[in-house]
Motif scaffolding. Structure first.
Motif, PDB file in Angstrom:
ATOM      1  N   ASP A  94       0.819  -1.220   0.000  1.00  0.00           N
ATOM      2  CA  ASP A  94       0.000   0.000   0.000  1.00  0.00           C
ATOM      3  C   ASP A  94       0.847   1.262   0.000  1.00  0.00           C
ATOM      4  OD1 ASP A  94      -2.221  -1.564   0.054  1.00  0.00           O
ATOM      5  OD2 ASP A  94      -2.532  -1.406   2.224  1.00  0.00           O
ATOM      6  N   SER A  95       1.981   1.205   0.681  1.00  0.00           N
ATOM      7  CA  SER A  95       2.822   2.396   0.798  1.00  0.00           C
ATOM      8  C   SER A  95       4.255   1.967   1.083  1.00  0.00           C
ATOM      9  CB  SER A  95       2.324   3.279   1.949  1.00  0.00           C
ATOM     10  OG  SER A  95       2.453   2.557   3.167  1.00  0.00           O
ATOM     11  N   LEU A  96       5.186   2.902   0.969  1.00  0.00           N
ATOM     12  CA  LEU A  96       6.580   2.593   1.308  1.00  0.00           C
ATOM     13  C   LEU A  96       6.703   2.222   2.779  1.00  0.00           C
ATOM     14  CD1 LEU A  96       8.960   5.126  -0.501  1.00  0.00           C
ATOM     15  CD2 LEU A  96       8.604   2.706  -0.966  1.00  0.00           C
ATOM     16  N   GLU A  97       5.895   2.865   3.629  1.00  0.00           N
ATOM     17  CA  GLU A  97       5.915   2.547   5.060  1.00  0.00           C
ATOM     18  C   GLU A  97       5.569   1.074   5.276  1.00  0.00           C
ATOM     19  OE1 GLU A  97       4.559   5.223   3.812  1.00  0.00           O
ATOM     20  OE2 GLU A  97       5.239   6.972   4.956  1.00  0.00           O
ATOM     21  N   LYS A  98       4.508   0.630   4.560  1.00  0.00           N
ATOM     22  CA  LYS A  98       4.077  -0.769   4.716  1.00  0.00           C
ATOM     23  C   LYS A  98       5.151  -1.721   4.202  1.00  0.00           C
ATOM     24  CE  LYS A  98      -0.472  -0.719   5.998  1.00  0.00           C
ATOM     25  NZ  LYS A  98      -1.728  -0.422   5.299  1.00  0.00           N
TER      26      LYS A  98
END
Lengths: 159, 159
Positions: free
Chosen positions: A130-134
């Motif tokens: 979903d995102s770079l964080e994920k």
């Protein structure tokens, strides 16, 4: 919507700099760049294809083979995890990916006779986060589990 | 030379009957026969493609992909080993084969987090054995090693 682009890019760059895992991924991707195509690309640009929204995923067909670019993307993710485990425990590890022609399969990271990471893949054509964080969180979680196991069973790693 | 044919076939049949491992292999091959092609084939005929002389091996090209028939032959060999380990230890195990397009790669049989069999493959296009005896001996050796490991580290199998 384009006005949001630049702060997002800025945040991504900061995130890549602060995440050891994302740095390891960038390193893996650059290691597989024999012609220097990515030489002048920013780190966050290299990681961009890993971020897929639900809609984007749905648009990718799961019919047929996983294309070589997606395969090497999956490989870079798991090699980065293997690298993080190695850096922490000193145990050399191997990544093995067994993908069927339909995008189903296994990923194993192992050292000696111990499996440090064991994941089944499903719809591997749509590999993404979903995102770079994920992406960073998932990689760190798998690496942490692997490090725990390597410390718990060092004799099995040395077999 | 044809006069030698029939005692050889007779010996093969005897051998298949006496080797638990060869029986397990036949079982695996028949399990992958959805159209009943092999229904009336003798067991030793099913195993015949596993026996390759040095000359026969040399005649097989190692250029390009490992063809699907050879792949399923390799799979049946390692599945039979997995089956023997399971029968002996009660530990369910998985077979994972990671083959490059050039016939190099890994085979792993694992249970939980423990790798019971770990083999690198080279020139997998030429997968074969000098004789049925050698095939049986190699399978039994790998299974025995796997059984030992499963008994030595049951907790790792249960992870």
């Amino acid at each position: 919507m384009t006005t949001v682009e630049s702060p997002v890019a800025f945040n991504s760059a900061l995130l890549v700099d602060s995440s050891l895992f994302l740095k390891a991924m960038v390193q893996q991707i650059r290691a597989n760049d024999p012609y220097g195509t990515f030489r002048h690309w920013a780190d966050e640009l290299l990681l961009k294809p890993y971020v897929l929204s639900k809609t984007q995923k749905r648009e990718i067909s799961v019919e047929g083979e996983v294309d070589p670019i997606t395969q090497s993307r999956i490989m870079a993710f798991y090699r980065a995890i293997a690298y993080c485990i190695e850096a922490e425990t000193g145990q050399l590890s191997q990544v093995v990916i067994d993908l069927s022609h339909e995008g189903f399969g296994w990923v194993l990271i192992f050292s000696g006779r111990l499996i440090l990471v064991s994941k089944t893949l499903r719809d591997a054509q749509r590999f993404g986060f979903d995102s770079l964080e994920k992406l960073s969180a998932e990689g760190e979680k798998l690496a942490a589990k692997g490090i725990d196991l390597a410390r718990q069973y060092p004799t099995v790693c040395d077999l």
